[in-house]
Design a protein around this motif. Structure first.
Motif, mmCIF file in Angstrom:
data_model
loop_
_atom_site.group_PDB
_atom_site.id
_atom_site.type_symbol
_atom_site.label_atom_id
_atom_site.label_comp_id
_atom_site.label_asym_id
_atom_site.label_seq_id
_atom_site.Cartn_x
_atom_site.Cartn_y
_atom_site.Cartn_z
ATOM 1 N N GLY A 1 -2.931 -6.709 18.714
ATOM 2 C CA GLY A 1 -2.625 -8.249 18.789
ATOM 3 C C GLY A 1 -2.479 -8.716 17.384
ATOM 4 O O GLY A 1 -2.710 -9.848 17.069
ATOM 5 N N ILE A 2 -1.830 -7.939 16.480
ATOM 6 C CA ILE A 2 -1.540 -8.380 15.220
ATOM 7 C C ILE A 2 -0.074 -8.284 14.953
ATOM 8 O O ILE A 2 0.562 -7.315 15.314
ATOM 9 N N HIS A 3 0.657 -9.053 14.264
ATOM 10 C CA HIS A 3 1.979 -8.954 13.624
ATOM 11 C C HIS A 3 2.139 -7.886 12.499
ATOM 12 O O HIS A 3 0.948 -7.860 11.632
ATOM 13 N N PRO A 4 3.071 -7.366 12.166
ATOM 14 C CA PRO A 4 3.196 -6.356 11.147
ATOM 15 C C PRO A 4 3.029 -7.113 9.881
ATOM 16 O O PRO A 4 2.353 -6.387 8.949
ATOM 17 N N SER A 5 3.382 -8.339 9.735
ATOM 18 C CA SER A 5 3.092 -9.180 8.460
ATOM 19 C C SER A 5 1.673 -9.446 8.109
ATOM 20 O O SER A 5 1.397 -9.443 6.918
ATOM 21 N N VAL A 6 0.679 -9.063 9.152
ATOM 22 C CA VAL A 6 -0.543 -9.087 8.808
ATOM 23 C C VAL A 6 -1.013 -7.704 7.844
ATOM 24 O O VAL A 6 -2.043 -8.039 6.951
ATOM 25 N N LEU A 7 -0.442 -6.731 7.774
ATOM 26 C CA LEU A 7 -0.481 -5.624 7.121
ATOM 27 C C LEU A 7 0.307 -5.511 5.685
ATOM 28 O O LEU A 7 1.361 -6.071 5.972
ATOM 29 N N PRO A 8 -0.188 -4.702 5.002
ATOM 30 C CA PRO A 8 0.521 -4.758 3.504
ATOM 31 C C PRO A 8 1.921 -3.949 3.778
ATOM 32 O O PRO A 8 2.082 -3.223 4.753
ATOM 33 N N GLU A 9 2.910 -4.232 2.995
ATOM 34 C CA GLU A 9 4.126 -3.764 2.853
ATOM 35 C C GLU A 9 3.990 -2.216 2.437
ATOM 36 O O GLU A 9 3.043 -1.815 1.480
ATOM 37 N N LEU A 10 4.661 -1.303 3.142
ATOM 38 C CA LEU A 10 4.586 0.174 3.035
ATOM 39 C C LEU A 10 5.668 0.444 2.125
ATOM 40 O O LEU A 10 6.907 0.338 2.407
ATOM 41 N N ARG A 11 5.284 1.000 0.904
ATOM 42 C CA ARG A 11 6.199 1.475 -0.159
ATOM 43 C C ARG A 11 6.356 2.823 -0.511
ATOM 44 O O ARG A 11 5.302 3.413 -0.753
ATOM 45 N N ARG B 1 2.884 10.148 9.358
ATOM 46 C CA ARG B 1 3.415 10.227 8.029
ATOM 47 C C ARG B 1 3.064 9.033 6.896
ATOM 48 O O ARG B 1 3.365 9.004 5.768
ATOM 49 N N GLY B 2 2.712 8.098 7.541
ATOM 50 C CA GLY B 2 2.281 7.044 7.044
ATOM 51 C C GLY B 2 3.408 6.092 6.250
ATOM 52 O O GLY B 2 3.221 5.421 5.400
ATOM 53 N N GLU B 3 4.537 6.319 6.839
ATOM 54 C CA GLU B 3 5.591 5.695 6.231
ATOM 55 C C GLU B 3 6.171 4.090 7.073
ATOM 56 O O GLU B 3 6.734 3.278 6.619
ATOM 57 N N THR C 1 1.124 -1.235 0.057
ATOM 58 C CA THR C 1 -0.113 -0.002 -0.121
ATOM 59 C C THR C 1 0.851 1.170 0.056
ATOM 60 O O THR C 1 2.148 1.145 0.031
ATOM 61 N N ASP C 2 0.324 2.272 0.184
ATOM 62 C CA ASP C 2 1.044 3.582 0.041
ATOM 63 C C ASP C 2 0.687 4.454 1.133
ATOM 64 O O ASP C 2 -0.096 3.991 2.059
ATOM 65 N N HIS C 3 1.339 5.674 1.241
ATOM 66 C CA HIS C 3 1.278 6.545 2.657
ATOM 67 C C HIS C 3 0.057 7.143 2.719
ATOM 68 O O HIS C 3 -0.503 7.245 3.831
ATOM 69 N N THR C 4 -0.657 7.506 1.658
ATOM 70 C CA THR C 4 -1.871 8.351 1.874
ATOM 71 C C THR C 4 -2.935 7.272 2.289
ATOM 72 O O THR C 4 -3.804 7.826 2.985
ATOM 73 N N LEU C 5 -2.895 6.202 1.993
ATOM 74 C CA LEU C 5 -3.810 5.127 2.537
ATOM 75 C C LEU C 5 -3.420 4.589 3.932
ATOM 76 O O LEU C 5 -4.364 4.866 4.851
#
Length: 505
Positions: free
Chosen positions: A210-220, A197-199, A183-187
């Protein structure tokens, strides 16, 4: 002024570049609240964008429906292309997502920004992070994904335990095309899980959820390597190997596409909902979130944005049409001429589902205050006049939060095209501020295509959709009307049901 965008019939021969090759073809997809749209845009050697085709489908509220709609509109655009597609861009409504299991199947429907979520879940989040709204620049409402995930954990613990991924609408489509979750920083910045900053995902908030960062999309970040379509994109009518960009939050994409990029510039997006985007280099974040505005960043990350919205706008016109069909509100408004406009005697508080900003008031209601004549024409003109006044209230508040007055305001969206007097009234309300109108009816989808071209390196970063100046309606007299509108909105405390002729459409 921005480069021109014209429409020409599909089919035939694509324009030739100077070296004899075909024009650059791009597809932009807008996953909106009401409909999913795709736009096929071609860029000639003169850097003139040409809108070749636009496809629409009604938005779905589940993941299979979302992807089916995106497949349909993307295929339709790909079939109209005379040559290969150079890049694909995806814009989306921000606060919409779904829980996905290990097999890639949805565990929930599409949890949209307008879903009902018990406020107790927001309170639980804020009890642990009382400054979260100010820190992230996201107002304390039940919309953000952090609140949706808090609710999911509490109300559907089995689904929460099985969740392997949480993906927003744009992330779901990107994964379907490329197999990559990004995903991107604005979302990301709208989730309350990625700071101001969404970074980067906030480890403390994720631990609370209670979630691991891998549950969320990679920030590019802008400039990072782009995922490319896999063989699964064949279902969308696309070959493997095309770079795909998560262009960003739909309102921010539309503003960027219309050339609203530098501090001091503002956009007013007229759609199902209305959004005001102000670009600045000095946003009062605490004041903004208190007033119901969100603070984020521009598409390129170079400046800040102050974003305010109203759920009425086109949605209110549609509701009015359904319940007062004899008013013919769309047709009457489209027939009005700016040169002969006269102020309406009545007034409408355009809040059928509360007021988001300024002065947030969730229980604000639609109120109709009849004029002295109380004719259908006066009622319809009162509706438009009041919507313009509310937009001015949002814009002037963003000016105060930015610390200076906007130099330009650009209107965009199909309503600005279908109801020309709307732009002229906005120009009258803007006073000395230069008012422009983007001449493309689907700026978000077209803008996502342009962002994809820039990120893929096939377009210069100054490419933009065309704008034209707007002359103000000469006899709008909106200053007095505006002051009365704001005073009434702030003073109103009564429910509309008992108001004489305050009938809610």
């Amino acid at each position: 002024m921005a480069t021109g965008l014209t429409t020409r019939p599909s089919g035939g021969t694509a324009p030739s570049l100077g070296d004899g090759s075909r024009a650059t073809a791009l597809i932009g997809i807008d996953l909106g609240s009401t409909s999913t749209k795709a736009a096929l845009v071609e860029i000639s050697s003169a850097r003139e964008p040409v809108l070749r085709h636009v496809a629409h489908r009604v938005s779905a509220r589940d993941v299979p429906g979302l992807l089916a709609g995106a497949t349909e509109v993307t295929r339709a655009c790909a079939e109209h292309a005379d040559g290969p597609i150079a890049a694909v861009g995806i814009a989306a409504m921000a606060e919409s997502g779904a829980a996905i299991d290990h097999a890639g199947l949805p565990l929930t429907g599409l949890v949209r920004w307008d879903a009902h979520v018990d406020r107790a879940h927001l309170d639980a989040l804020l009890s642990s992070f009382p400054d979260l709204a100010t820190d992230t620049g996201v107002p304390a409402t039940t919309k953000p994904a952090a609140v949706a995930l808090t609710a999911l954990r509490s109300e559907q613990p089995q689904a929460f335990a099985r969740m392997r991924h949480w993906a927003g609408a744009a992330d779901l489509l990107t994964h379907a095309l490329t197999g990559v979750r990004t995903t991107d920083h604005t979302l990301a910045g709208r989730t309350m899980m990625a700071g101001g900053r969404g970074e980067v995902w906030d480890a403390e908030v994720l631990a609370f959820l209670g979630i691991h960062p891998s549950v969320l999309p990679e920030l590019r970040t802008p400039g990072a390597a782009l995922p490319r379509t896999s063989t699964s994109a064949l279902a969308f009518g696309l070959p493997a190997g095309i770079p795909v960009t998560v262009a960003g939050h739909d309102h921010i994409v539309g503003a960027w596409a219309a050339g609203v990029r530098a501090p001091g510039e503002a956009a007013d997006s007229l759609g199902t909902a209305e959004a005001v985007v102000r670009v600045t280099d000095a946003a009062d974040r605490r004041g903004a979130v208190a007033a119901g505005f969100a603070v984020g960043r521009t598409i390129d990350g170079a400046a800040s944005t102050i974003l305010g919205g109203s759920p009425a706008c086109g949605a209110l016109l549609a509701q009015w049409d359904q319940q007062h069909p004899d008013d013919r509100v769309h047709a009457r408004l489209a027939e009005l001429d700016a040169e002969t406009w006269t102020p309406a005697a009545g007034m409408v508080l355009p809040y059928p589902s509360g007021r988001q900003c300024p002065a947030p008031r969730p229980d604000a209601a639609l109120r109709i205050f009849p004029g002295s004549t109380d004719t259908t024409d006066d009622r319809v003109r009162s509706l438009l006049q009041s919507l313009v006044c509310h937009a001015r209230w949002m814009r002037e508040t963003t000016d105060a939060l930015a610390g200076d007055a906007a130099s330009t305001v650009t209107l965009l969206g199909s309503l600005a095209q279908r109801i020309p007097v709307w732009a002229s009234l906005t120009a009258a309300a803007a006073g000395t501020t230069t008012t422009l109108r983007c001449t493309v009816s689907e700026p978000v989808a077209a803008g996502a295509a342009l962002i994809a071209g820039v990120r893929a390196g096939v377009l210069a970063d100054d490419v933009a959709l065309p704008r034209e100046p707007v002359a103000p309606a000469p006899r709008a007299h909106l200053d007095r009307i505006f002051r009365r509108f704001v005073a009434t909105a702030l003073a109103d405390r009564a429910a509309p049901a008992a108001a004489p002729k305050g009938d809610t459409p």
